[in-house]
Scaffold this motif. Structure first.
Motif, PDB file in Angstrom:
ATOM      1  N   PRO A   1     -20.905  19.862 -27.190  1.00  0.00           N
ATOM      2  CA  PRO A   1     -21.104  20.740 -28.667  1.00  0.00           C
ATOM      3  C   PRO A   1     -20.050  21.539 -28.763  1.00  0.00           C
ATOM      4  CG  PRO A   1     -23.153  20.119 -27.558  1.00  0.00           C
ATOM      5  CD  PRO A   1     -22.141  19.658 -26.547  1.00  0.00           C
ATOM      6  N   ALA A   2     -19.703  22.293 -27.717  1.00  0.00           N
ATOM      7  CA  ALA A   2     -18.890  23.318 -27.760  1.00  0.00           C
ATOM      8  C   ALA A   2     -17.279  22.931 -28.035  1.00  0.00           C
ATOM      9  CB  ALA A   2     -18.711  24.127 -26.277  1.00  0.00           C
ATOM     10  N   TYR A   3     -16.990  21.701 -27.298  1.00  0.00           N
ATOM     11  CA  TYR A   3     -15.755  21.023 -27.681  1.00  0.00           C
ATOM     12  C   TYR A   3     -15.385  20.457 -29.205  1.00  0.00           C
ATOM     13  CZ  TYR A   3     -12.062  17.748 -27.244  1.00  0.00           C
ATOM     14  OH  TYR A   3     -10.951  16.873 -27.301  1.00  0.00           O
ATOM     15  N   LEU A   4     -16.629  20.020 -29.833  1.00  0.00           N
ATOM     16  CA  LEU A   4     -16.754  19.788 -30.988  1.00  0.00           C
ATOM     17  C   LEU A   4     -16.213  20.917 -32.019  1.00  0.00           C
ATOM     18  CD1 LEU A   4     -19.235  16.775 -31.095  1.00  0.00           C
ATOM     19  CD2 LEU A   4     -16.681  16.442 -30.851  1.00  0.00           C
ATOM     20  N   ARG A   5     -17.087  21.640 -31.863  1.00  0.00           N
ATOM     21  CA  ARG A   5     -17.149  22.990 -32.716  1.00  0.00           C
ATOM     22  C   ARG A   5     -15.741  23.489 -32.560  1.00  0.00           C
ATOM     23  NH1 ARG A   5     -21.385  27.147 -30.591  1.00  0.00           N
ATOM     24  NH2 ARG A   5     -20.445  28.235 -32.410  1.00  0.00           N
ATOM     25  N   LEU A   6     -14.981  23.379 -31.421  1.00  0.00           N
ATOM     26  CA  LEU A   6     -13.634  23.967 -31.228  1.00  0.00           C
ATOM     27  C   LEU A   6     -12.752  22.901 -31.905  1.00  0.00           C
ATOM     28  CD1 LEU A   6     -13.257  25.075 -27.524  1.00  0.00           C
ATOM     29  CD2 LEU A   6     -13.101  26.491 -29.712  1.00  0.00           C
ATOM     30  N   ARG A   7     -12.672  21.744 -31.903  1.00  0.00           N
ATOM     31  CA  ARG A   7     -11.969  20.729 -32.170  1.00  0.00           C
ATOM     32  C   ARG A   7     -12.020  20.296 -33.656  1.00  0.00           C
ATOM     33  NH1 ARG A   7      -8.457  17.341 -28.347  1.00  0.00           N
ATOM     34  NH2 ARG A   7      -6.539  17.334 -29.332  1.00  0.00           N
ATOM     35  N   THR A   8     -13.126  20.199 -34.127  1.00  0.00           N
ATOM     36  CA  THR A   8     -13.403  19.657 -35.361  1.00  0.00           C
ATOM     37  C   THR A   8     -13.733  20.591 -36.508  1.00  0.00           C
ATOM     38  OG1 THR A   8     -15.972  19.214 -35.106  1.00  0.00           O
ATOM     39  CG2 THR A   8     -14.286  17.353 -34.478  1.00  0.00           C
ATOM     40  N   MET A   9     -14.394  21.736 -35.890  1.00  0.00           N
ATOM     41  CA  MET A   9     -14.785  22.798 -37.048  1.00  0.00           C
ATOM     42  C   MET A   9     -13.891  24.000 -36.834  1.00  0.00           C
ATOM     43  SD  MET A   9     -18.961  22.950 -35.911  1.00  0.00           S
ATOM     44  CE  MET A   9     -19.157  24.504 -37.388  1.00  0.00           C
ATOM     45  N   GLY A  10     -13.013  24.340 -35.962  1.00  0.00           N
ATOM     46  CA  GLY A  10     -12.019  25.215 -35.853  1.00  0.00           C
ATOM     47  C   GLY A  10     -12.540  26.577 -35.414  1.00  0.00           C
ATOM     48  N   VAL A  11     -13.531  26.439 -34.717  1.00  0.00           N
ATOM     49  CA  VAL A  11     -13.976  28.001 -34.317  1.00  0.00           C
ATOM     50  C   VAL A  11     -13.117  28.473 -33.371  1.00  0.00           C
ATOM     51  CG1 VAL A  11     -16.365  27.331 -35.078  1.00  0.00           C
ATOM     52  CG2 VAL A  11     -15.719  27.187 -32.812  1.00  0.00           C
ATOM     53  N   GLY A  12     -13.196  29.738 -32.942  1.00  0.00           N
ATOM     54  CA  GLY A  12     -12.330  30.481 -31.809  1.00  0.00           C
ATOM     55  C   GLY A  12     -13.240  30.364 -30.741  1.00  0.00           C
ATOM     56  N   ILE A  13     -12.611  30.513 -29.533  1.00  0.00           N
ATOM     57  CA  ILE A  13     -13.141  30.298 -28.298  1.00  0.00           C
ATOM     58  C   ILE A  13     -14.185  31.488 -28.130  1.00  0.00           C
ATOM     59  CG2 ILE A  13     -11.590  31.954 -27.099  1.00  0.00           C
ATOM     60  CD1 ILE A  13     -12.589  28.700 -25.644  1.00  0.00           C
ATOM     61  N   SER A  14     -14.064  32.564 -28.620  1.00  0.00           N
ATOM     62  CA  SER A  14     -15.310  33.358 -28.558  1.00  0.00           C
ATOM     63  C   SER A  14     -16.616  32.825 -28.884  1.00  0.00           C
ATOM     64  CB  SER A  14     -14.834  34.871 -29.249  1.00  0.00           C
ATOM     65  OG  SER A  14     -14.713  34.664 -30.685  1.00  0.00           O
ATOM     66  N   GLU A  15     -16.609  31.990 -29.886  1.00  0.00           N
ATOM     67  CA  GLU A  15     -17.849  31.490 -30.614  1.00  0.00           C
ATOM     68  C   GLU A  15     -18.423  30.459 -29.628  1.00  0.00           C
ATOM     69  OE1 GLU A  15     -18.971  32.305 -33.570  1.00  0.00           O
ATOM     70  OE2 GLU A  15     -17.159  33.653 -33.719  1.00  0.00           O
ATOM     71  N   VAL A  16     -17.939  30.056 -28.674  1.00  0.00           N
ATOM     72  CA  VAL A  16     -18.659  29.180 -27.772  1.00  0.00           C
ATOM     73  C   VAL A  16     -18.549  29.859 -26.208  1.00  0.00           C
ATOM     74  CG1 VAL A  16     -17.596  26.813 -28.976  1.00  0.00           C
ATOM     75  CG2 VAL A  16     -16.123  27.840 -27.030  1.00  0.00           C
ATOM     76  N   LYS A  17     -18.658  30.981 -26.310  1.00  0.00           N
ATOM     77  CA  LYS A  17     -18.541  31.906 -24.996  1.00  0.00           C
ATOM     78  C   LYS A  17     -19.934  31.430 -24.183  1.00  0.00           C
ATOM     79  CE  LYS A  17     -18.562  36.637 -23.130  1.00  0.00           C
ATOM     80  NZ  LYS A  17     -18.308  37.771 -23.543  1.00  0.00           N
ATOM     81  N   PRO A  18     -21.086  31.326 -24.792  1.00  0.00           N
ATOM     82  CA  PRO A  18     -22.326  31.024 -24.253  1.00  0.00           C
ATOM     83  C   PRO A  18     -22.015  29.824 -23.350  1.00  0.00           C
ATOM     84  CG  PRO A  18     -23.033  31.805 -26.203  1.00  0.00           C
ATOM     85  CD  PRO A  18     -21.459  31.601 -26.326  1.00  0.00           C
ATOM     86  N   GLU A  19     -21.574  28.887 -24.060  1.00  0.00           N
ATOM     87  CA  GLU A  19     -21.300  27.185 -23.532  1.00  0.00           C
ATOM     88  C   GLU A  19     -20.268  27.475 -22.208  1.00  0.00           C
ATOM     89  OE1 GLU A  19     -21.368  27.877 -26.613  1.00  0.00           O
ATOM     90  OE2 GLU A  19     -22.770  26.563 -27.920  1.00  0.00           O
ATOM     91  N   LEU A  20     -19.362  28.196 -22.520  1.00  0.00           N
ATOM     92  CA  LEU A  20     -18.335  28.372 -21.516  1.00  0.00           C
ATOM     93  C   LEU A  20     -18.910  28.933 -20.309  1.00  0.00           C
ATOM     94  CD1 LEU A  20     -15.139  28.147 -21.422  1.00  0.00           C
ATOM     95  CD2 LEU A  20     -14.825  30.405 -22.017  1.00  0.00           C
ATOM     96  N   LEU A  21     -20.075  29.958 -20.479  1.00  0.00           N
ATOM     97  CA  LEU A  21     -19.974  30.914 -19.329  1.00  0.00           C
ATOM     98  C   LEU A  21     -21.466  29.917 -18.643  1.00  0.00           C
ATOM     99  CD1 LEU A  21     -21.127  34.251 -20.768  1.00  0.00           C
ATOM    100  CD2 LEU A  21     -19.241  33.665 -19.140  1.00  0.00           C
ATOM    101  N   LEU A  22     -21.998  28.993 -19.316  1.00  0.00           N
ATOM    102  CA  LEU A  22     -22.969  28.096 -18.771  1.00  0.00           C
ATOM    103  C   LEU A  22     -22.364  27.140 -17.602  1.00  0.00           C
ATOM    104  CD1 LEU A  22     -25.670  26.926 -18.383  1.00  0.00           C
ATOM    105  CD2 LEU A  22     -25.491  25.792 -20.456  1.00  0.00           C
ATOM    106  N   LEU A  23     -21.070  26.498 -18.305  1.00  0.00           N
ATOM    107  CA  LEU A  23     -20.316  25.584 -17.585  1.00  0.00           C
ATOM    108  C   LEU A  23     -19.652  26.230 -16.419  1.00  0.00           C
ATOM    109  CD1 LEU A  23     -18.180  23.902 -20.382  1.00  0.00           C
ATOM    110  CD2 LEU A  23     -19.730  22.957 -18.978  1.00  0.00           C
ATOM    111  N   TYR A  24     -19.153  27.495 -16.360  1.00  0.00           N
ATOM    112  CA  TYR A  24     -18.933  28.300 -15.067  1.00  0.00           C
ATOM    113  C   TYR A  24     -20.140  28.378 -14.078  1.00  0.00           C
ATOM    114  CZ  TYR A  24     -14.041  29.182 -16.148  1.00  0.00           C
ATOM    115  OH  TYR A  24     -12.839  29.102 -16.634  1.00  0.00           O
ATOM    116  N   PHE A  25     -21.302  28.752 -14.458  1.00  0.00           N
ATOM    117  CA  PHE A  25     -22.523  28.989 -13.853  1.00  0.00           C
ATOM    118  C   PHE A  25     -22.794  27.331 -13.390  1.00  0.00           C
ATOM    119  CE2 PHE A  25     -27.181  28.110 -13.686  1.00  0.00           C
ATOM    120  CZ  PHE A  25     -27.392  29.146 -12.725  1.00  0.00           C
ATOM    121  N   GLN A  26     -22.732  26.579 -13.915  1.00  0.00           N
ATOM    122  CA  GLN A  26     -23.065  25.013 -13.373  1.00  0.00           C
ATOM    123  C   GLN A  26     -21.963  24.749 -12.206  1.00  0.00           C
ATOM    124  OE1 GLN A  26     -22.568  22.604 -17.046  1.00  0.00           O
ATOM    125  NE2 GLN A  26     -24.751  22.191 -16.980  1.00  0.00           N
TER     126      GLN A  26
END
Length: 409
Positions: free
Chosen positions: A351-376
């Protein structure tokens, strides 16, 4: 048999295990096929399969029981639509049904007798559409074609009727459609199925091929019953982190080439939506790959045979695709199933990748998913570390027991 040198530098240990893992991969034909061949083939083959993007010119049969100029005009408008093509005109519904069952046509449109008479007398008439509801994409195409054709055909009749009452064309048009609706399809303007499914599917392919490949290498290593360590037993605790880092580095190195093809080149070749910078893409893919690799490393410790890894990971693949939200939205899934799906990195990354790639959001908009991936990634690294710590501790205990028994004897 040559003995491994007693490496003391952590960077040298990482390099040793990095090279050992690469050697284990490239000397195993099954691992090479999965980790290299599959990632080269699957994204390209799937993309070619969805190359047409949308279903068009599906063959249909039109049963025209009216046989008038008005019904023929309706049929011609239907044939001119993008979604369907009139391939035959059966004489009756039973003939059309036989053709549908024999897969000669994909749908049936039935124009009733008295079609023109009802229209000229101002009565409402009906056109029956028979479509296979078990194939949703085809059903949607038939429904769309019928809706558009009915709207345009009915609008034309209403405009002509208003003009006969003395209104101008503009007045008749306004009377028939007083509200102008402008539809803007965001992020996937053509409504293409390939552009919808492939970006997320590529990440799932990367995840599953990595897990299968790591499981194969791990199962093969377990079958050999050799130790992954190079230091003497009493010093192996300090080798655990270099071992994990070296193994993860080998798969990250290998994934870099696959990412260039699957995520960069395939997107460009097939013109998939791309509104993100390569830096943002890299920032989301790095923790994704790291967490997948560490998950594969900890899961591979469970396999004692390479075949077990293949069977388990292949069983997991359709589940991973479903839980990612690509085929069915996670908002429509039970809460406990969504929570359970977070064990797989792909369900967070897609979902984070699709929001970045297709919707054009910034990396700050997917920060929760980014932190969750590092936690995993950290969690799976911890599990892997604990496994090797326990394994080394048990080996040292066995050695002490054996030494004591030899002294007694």
């Amino acid at each position: 048999m040559t003995k491994e040198p007693n490496k003391t530098n952590s960077f040298e240990l990482i390099a040793v295990h990095f090279l050992k893992e690469l050697k284990a991969i490239f000397t195993d034909s099954g691992a090479v096929l999965i980790l290299v061949g599959a990632l080269l083939i699957y994204p390209v083959v799937y993309s070619f399969g969805y190359f047409n993007e949308v279903l068009s010119d599906l063959p249909i049969g039109v049963v025209d029981l009216d046989q008038t100029s008005t019904s023929r005009k309706y049929t011609n408008m239907l044939d001119a639509s993008q979604e369907v093509a009139v391939s035959c005109k059966p004489q009756g519904l039973s003939d059309a049904e036989d053709m549908l069952l024999n897969n000669k046509i994909n749908g049936i449109f039935l124009i009733p007798k008295g079609f023109q008479k009802d229209i000229l007398s101002g009565k409402q008439t009906n056109v029956a559409v028979y479509a296979d509801g078990s194939y949703m994409l085809k059903y949607k195409a038939f429904y769309t074609a019928a809706s558009y054709d009915n709207a345009y055909f009915g609008g034309g009749i209403a405009v002509k009727r208003s003009m006969l009452e003395g209104k101008s064309f503009q007045q008749a048009q306004m009377a028939n459609s007083p509200l102008s609706v402008q539809t803007h399809i965001l992020y996937n303007p053509s409504g293409a199925y390939g552009s919808f499914i492939m970006p997320g599917l590529i990440l799932i392919i990367i995840q599953q091929t990595l897990l299968i490949g790591i499981g194969i290498v791990g199962g093969t290593f377990s079958e050999s019953k050799t130790s992954p360590f190079v230091l003497p037993l009493q010093r192996r605790h300090r080798e655990i982190l270099p071992l994990i880092a070296g193994k993860a580095g080998a798969y990250l190195f290998l994934s870099a080439f696959n990412i260039c093809l699957a995520v960069v080149l395939v997107h460009d070749w097939f013109n998939y939506p791309d509104k993100a910078s390569l830096i943002d893409i890299g920032m989301i893919l790095f923790p994704f790959l790291l967490s997948v690799i560490l998950l594969g490393t900890v899961v591979s410790t469970l396999f004692r045979h390479r075949e077990s890894a293949i069977v388990f990971m292949m069983f997991l693949s359709p589940i991973a695709l479903f839980l990612s939200g690509v085929s069915w939205p996670t908002s429509a899934m039970p809460g406990w199933l969504v929570a359970l799906s977070k064990l797989l990195p792909g369900t967070t990354a897609v979902p984070a990748y699709l929001r970045l790639r297709t919707m054009g959001v910034g990396i700050s908009e997917v920060k929760p998913e980014l932190l969750l991936l590092y936690f995993q990634a950290a969690l799976y690294a911890l599990f892997t570390f604990l496994y090797f710590w326990v394994r080394v501790s048990m080996d040292r205990r066995k050695e002490r027991v054996n030494s004591a028994l030899s002294i007694i004897q």
